[in-house]
Design an enzyme around this catalytic site. Structure first.
Site, short mmCIF file in Angstrom:
data_model
loop_
_atom_site.label_atom_id
_atom_site.label_comp_id
_atom_site.label_asym_id
_atom_site.label_seq_id
_atom_site.Cartn_x
_atom_site.Cartn_y
_atom_site.Cartn_z
N SER A 88 0.69 -1.16 0.24
CA SER A 88 0.15 0.22 -0.05
C SER A 88 0.93 1.36 0.06
CB SER A 88 -0.99 0.16 1.15
OG SER A 88 -1.94 -0.96 1.27
N HIS A 132 -6.85 -9.97 3.47
CA HIS A 132 -5.83 -10.51 3.92
C HIS A 132 -6.36 -11.72 5.08
CE1 HIS A 132 -2.16 -8.32 2.85
NE2 HIS A 132 -2.95 -7.21 3.15
ZN LIG Z 1 -2.64 -5.41 2.21
#
Ligand SMILES: [Zn+2]
Length: 366
Positions: A75, A257
């Site tokens: 990210s 995730h």
């Molecule tokens: Zn991530």
């Protein structure tokens, strides 16, 4: 006579492009990032919700998301591409890790007299928001990133992350024991540590830290990302020079995730409601460009079943990490057409920065 006509023609040539481009340039820019929101996440939204905001965009494109050193981005590098117009290695925040910082779109917007803001459901120091106002070799330097927020002069910062601003006396986790709340108050910030106090802030710059680290998941919060975004928009839209706001559905990624279907769908719903709110704002305002995109896909998610009406979707996941799948970009408002097509993620950053300052010069490949 001929000389006068020539003069008029020359004046027209000089003025016309200015008129043309200024009419095309938005006054305000709102960037909405669904962290980890791959195309199948958007599919899930569209299939399960007939009012999904994603069907309301006409200008749609696809982005390639690799960072400067990996096919699969994180990210930090993903957000940096959009916030600076440069690809950097994974983990870096608007920095190439060789001690070169890149100027962020917020810093560039400040120079033009615009207001800036972030509204997120992670800590305000998390990788995606950090890339818009800080420079750091590593996304894990939360203390340092929080310190940079104290002088980045954002007009609005709403999310979680209390512990990175508080010293041990105030039950924070800062290793330098600084009390950043004191310095932010001195710089004109009103500080809210819960939603009810945030709603009541009338004047000043806004620091809303509504969680120790990340906020509660959407299903366990009494307020939505749209509620927080509404507060941000109200504050920012008073600037006659315009504003730039970054809104992130941060926990879409965390659900990916975790390979957690319910968590993923509820975070997508929370983000979609915020997109709908902003889309309405942009439609009414007419001078706001809205760009909705993702930094990468998370989980290799695919939809393997569900009812005909899109209810009870079954999702399956190929990984607990990120993938390099292309992500979507949906835009609405002045200059929306610049964001349709297939291109690299850092090109989005370059296009956005050029809309704020057309003279800004980038180095390297377009
Ligand atoms: Zn991530």
């Amino acid at each position: 006579m001929i000389v006068n006509k020539l003069k008029l023609f020359l004046i027209f040539c000089l003025i016309y492009p200015t008129l043309f481009f200024s009419a095309d340039r938005p006054k305000n820019i709102i960037i909405m990032i669904g962290d980890g929101m791959g195309l199948n996440y958007v599919s899930a939204s569209v299939l399960s919700d007939r009012n999904s905001p994603f069907i309301k965009f006409n200008s749609i494109g696809l982005l390639k998301t690799p960072s400067s050193n990996k096919l699969i981005t994180d990210s930090a590098a993903g957000a940096t591409a959009i916030s600076t117009g440069y690809k950097v290695p994974n983990k870096a925040i608007s920095n190439d890790t060789a001690d070169k910082n890149y100027e962020t779109i917020f810093a560039i917007a400040k120079k033009e007299g615009m207001s800036t803001g972030i509204v997120v459901t992670s800590s305000v120091t998390h990788a995606t928001p950090a890339a818009f106002y800080a420079n750091s070799k590593s996304r894990s330097e939360h203390d340092n990133i929080a310190l940079q927020l104290t002088y980045a002069d954002l007009n609005v910062a709403i999310g979680g992350g209390y512990k990175y601003f508080a010293n041990s006396k105030k039950h924070g986790s800062r290793t330098d024991d600084k009390d950043l709340f004191e310095s932010m108050k001195a710089s004109g910030y009103e500080i809210a540590l819960d939603y009810n106090s945030l709603v009541k802030i009338k004047s000043g710059k806004v620091l809303g830290l509504l969680g120790e680290d990340g906020l509660n998941p959407a299903s366990k919060r009494e307020y939505s990302l749209a509620d927080l975004t509404k507060i941000g928009l109200k504050k920012l839209s008073s600037n006659p020079n315009g504003f730039i706001l970054m809104v992130e559905g941060s926990q879409i990624d965390w659900a990916g995730h975790n390979n957690d279907t319910d968590y993923l769908l509820s975070e997508m719903k929370d983000f979609s409601e915020a997109v709908d709110l902003v889309l309405e704002f942009a439609k009414t305002d007419g001078k706001t460009l809205l760009v909705v995109t993702a930094d990468h896909e998370t989980g290799g998610m695919t939809i393997t079943g569900g009812e005909k009406d899109g209810s009870n979707l079954s999702l399956s996941f190929a990984t607990t990490g990120h993938t390099p799948e292309l992500v979507g970009i949906f835009s609405f408002g002045p200059s929306q057409e610049k964001f349709s097509g297939i291109f690299e993620n850092h090109i989005v950053g370059r296009k956005l920065i050029k809309l704020i300052n057309p003279d800004f010069v980038f180095t390297g490949d377009e």
